[in-house]
Design a protein around this motif. Sequence first.
Motif, PDB file in Angstrom:
ATOM      1  N   SER A 239     -61.180  30.334  -1.722  1.00 43.12           N
ATOM      2  CA  SER A 239     -62.324  31.042  -1.135  1.00 43.12           C
ATOM      3  C   SER A 239     -62.924  30.170  -0.042  1.00 43.12           C
ATOM      4  N   ARG A 278     -60.459  35.253 -12.578  1.00 39.96           N
ATOM      5  CA  ARG A 278     -60.010  35.382 -11.183  1.00 39.96           C
ATOM      6  C   ARG A 278     -59.245  36.684 -10.946  1.00 39.96           C
ATOM      7  N   THR A 280     -57.605  38.743  -7.270  1.00 37.43           N
ATOM      8  CA  THR A 280     -57.294  38.498  -5.862  1.00 37.43           C
ATOM      9  C   THR A 280     -57.213  39.826  -5.130  1.00 37.43           C
ATOM     10  N   VAL A 285     -57.766  36.896  -1.034  1.00 31.34           N
ATOM     11  CA  VAL A 285     -58.964  36.116  -1.356  1.00 31.34           C
ATOM     12  C   VAL A 285     -59.304  36.302  -2.831  1.00 31.34           C
ATOM     13  N   SER A 286     -59.639  35.217  -3.507  1.00 29.52           N
ATOM     14  CA  SER A 286     -59.955  35.280  -4.935  1.00 29.52           C
ATOM     15  C   SER A 286     -61.428  35.598  -5.172  1.00 29.52           C
ATOM     16  N   HIS A 287     -61.682  36.316  -6.266  1.00 30.56           N
ATOM     17  CA  HIS A 287     -63.040  36.663  -6.675  1.00 30.56           C
ATOM     18  C   HIS A 287     -63.189  36.384  -8.173  1.00 30.56           C
TER      19      HIS A 287
END
Length: 442
Positions: A239, A278, A280, A285-287
Amino acid sequence: MRLVLPYNARFIIDRLQQNGYSCYAVGGCVRDSILGREPADWDFTTSARPEEIEKVFSDCRTLNFGKQFGTIGIILDNEQYEVTTYRMDGAYSDSRHPDEISFTSSLHDDLSRRDFTVNAMAYNDTDGLIDYFDGQKDLQYKVIRCVGIATNRFAEDALRILRALRFASTLGFSIEATTSAAILSGRKMLSAIASERITEELLKLLGGEKVDFILRRYRSVFAVFIPELVGTFDFDQNSKHHNRDVYRHTVAAVRNIEPDPLLRMTMLFHDIGKPLTRTTDKHGVSHYQNHPMLGAAMTEEILRRLCLPRRFIEEVTTLIRYHDARVKPDAVQIKQLLGTLGVDTVRRLYKVQRADILAQSMYQREEKLANLAAVEEETERILSSGECFNLRMLNINGSDLLHIGITSGEQIGKTLEALLNMVINGELNNDKPSLIAAAKAI
């Protein structure tokens, strides 16, 4: 070298010497005195046997709780001082207490059984500093080193592993190479140590000035009794908000907050739920949605295992649950937060959020910090002006509602909550006539 002994310390040493025994202040009090720190307590070692100590201090209140290990407690001015006979220790089958001890007439033998060189010095005004193991030199060079063979010292009491890390953290010292190697090779012995003893050392360690180095260098040691941390090791956050893996971000956040045990414990675990949450997106992008909630649940389990007090656990888990809340400098939102968490917790939350931001990348850092500063300013304005944000501040209560004919306890509660929300939202003034009128309408 001459150290300044407090009156009661000199009294104990002088009394034993006047009765024909040798006696010295020993251990941490000597170490701290050399460092110019105020000792937390004073301990003594003496050639007198336990029953002889009791006889010498027969006019004082004494405690014999540690008599089997050669220790007699002496109470002077409502403070307890421990006086222990010179002794040598046998094997430590429980990794805590020696299976047997033997008294000795040798101060050298007594000091040789101690953990670290900086804790193996003795002092009295007659003989000055007794330092058989170069503890003063290690203080000068800021080094933690075991007395004798490090592996033997840790095998005797595995908690010494954490004590070494605690001293390095709180004193700002490094750990000598063979001692460091013995810590890493013997770390699994900590699994046999009682949680209460581990927690006592951990809380002190977290308050140290060198805590970040110790947490990074010896992370495998902490993983022995907090295995949940392993998932954060080398976990790339993927991120733009972060330029460190989760564990290194965690360590930086611990360093960035004031050395309060509760706050530092919060930072140690604030992102522990991230590796398990996690996802993606299509852009790669990871969240980490819901990581605060999962992290709070994981932390509660960890802190219960570490036998921390209930209120401490509740406060830490609350701060973790809210640490990622997107608070704006909006009076309504802030009042709702104050009403939910309370003033002290909200102020701690802002400290947690600042430490978290400072441990992130530079991406939008200034904007985040500016927003947080504005939130804090608005919070203090609300508090200083006495604006209402909880039921206690509402200028109406259950008795007032009874007088206007609302008799159901459930309805009284719902009415008060509705009135509070109207006041917080600016729809209603917090004065009794307005509140009574609104209650009747409800």
